[in-house]
Scaffold this active site. Sequence first.
Site, mmCIF file in Angstrom:
data_model
loop_
_atom_site.group_PDB
_atom_site.id
_atom_site.type_symbol
_atom_site.label_atom_id
_atom_site.label_comp_id
_atom_site.label_asym_id
_atom_site.label_seq_id
_atom_site.Cartn_x
_atom_site.Cartn_y
_atom_site.Cartn_z
ATOM 1 N N CYS A 1 71.805 30.463 45.351
ATOM 2 C CA CYS A 1 72.939 31.347 45.079
ATOM 3 C C CYS A 1 72.704 32.352 43.956
ATOM 4 C CB CYS A 1 74.185 30.510 44.784
ATOM 5 S SG CYS A 1 74.547 29.360 46.122
ATOM 6 N N HIS B 1 80.970 32.890 38.077
ATOM 7 C CA HIS B 1 80.432 32.291 39.298
ATOM 8 C C HIS B 1 81.570 31.591 40.035
ATOM 9 C CE1 HIS B 1 77.408 30.898 42.015
ATOM 10 N NE2 HIS B 1 77.623 29.621 41.747
ATOM 11 N N HIS C 1 82.037 32.286 48.978
ATOM 12 C CA HIS C 1 80.760 32.203 48.275
ATOM 13 C C HIS C 1 79.702 32.699 49.244
ATOM 14 C CE1 HIS C 1 77.419 31.190 45.937
ATOM 15 N NE2 HIS C 1 77.760 29.978 45.508
#
Length: 413
Positions: free
Chosen positions: A168, A300, A334
């Site tokens: 990620c 995040h 995400h």
Amino acid sequence: MGKTNSTYHSAPIYIHGCGFHSALGWTNEQIHPRLSQGESSDMRQVSGWLNNGSDTVVGQAAGALPALPDNLGRYETRNNQLALSALLQIEQSVVHAIEKYGADRVAVIVGTSTSGIATGEKALEELFDNGSFPASYHYRQQEVGNLGEFVADYFGIHGPVYTVSTACSSSGRVFLSAKRLLNAGIVDAVVVGGADSLCKLTLNGFNGLEALSGVLCTPFSEHRKGINIGEAAAFMLLSQDRTDSVEDAPAIAFLGGGESSDAHHISAPHPEGEGAETAMRKALADAGLAPGDIGYINAHGTATPLNDAMESKAIHRVFQNAVPVSSTKPLTGHTLGAAGAVEAAICWHILRYGLELPIQKRRHDQDPSLAPITLVKAGMRLETSAILSNSFAFGGNNVSLIFGYTHFGYTHE
């Protein structure tokens, strides 16, 4: 405003255009109101994706995606079509850079985690049903490096080309890699970005980790239930030349970045956020900025118990609770390997168009057990000219990026 760091810091890397397609949309008319309202209609509950029969929420990139040119049919995947949708938005700037510098002086550095896995899933289904793969399928379509090769071949770029895959943080790291190439004088411009498309492999993997939410994610909420997966693509053109642009726009730059790898656990972050703190402090030092120079933190903010707990601790140690924070993952999902570039694109839109900061819904439900941070309220705007964006990944792989206008401490402009 905080005191500018007087130690060495690197020159800014200017951004010349931004292409972006996600659950927020693909035009300013779609993206901007959704950002200000804190919700997107393309965050959708879906059935049939998970092996256990559960529903989940995903961020889908709506709208028809462009077809790849006939001569690039070997790259045919939804991931590359999604990438092309964003790349077309900066095509003029990229072509200008190639004409100015030459195709061998332009690089491509991109990030992904899934590449064309969704195409591979469909090919496997056909193999099971009919006994053979479809004629159009080749394993290279799902190789990680496929995205970078496609971008380079589409534009006819002959400089360095590579794809970063650090989960990620993938397309966050591309900014740091691009900066190194530019500072070393190896190239004069770099196409950076990332793309990741929805696939069952990822959704079921996160569900197996008990990290996937069946409802819209609520970062920093007391009742948060986990992440939503999304698909997206975002790309920018970077160079050290402030004037190297085809549009009349403010000079927005990648001011600095920091990275760390705490290697605490294969999937869980360090519980105290040590690696996250290190990345943010390195980014500030690289940009020559103090914590008070940051006007907004794009967290995040995955809405998992562990991420939000450690990230709030790290943010509080660096910034106390003086800087507004929000996570935009309830608006995009995400987006995995594309997340760093996607959230960089959101930062760019805020700076380029003077947008209100993306609000954090359910602020009233902020988890009281988290370290105190100030979540964005409706109507808030930047009070400084720099934004910090975090991307944290499996294995403790952390990246923090700072974007902003370029008046901070720079006398050589």
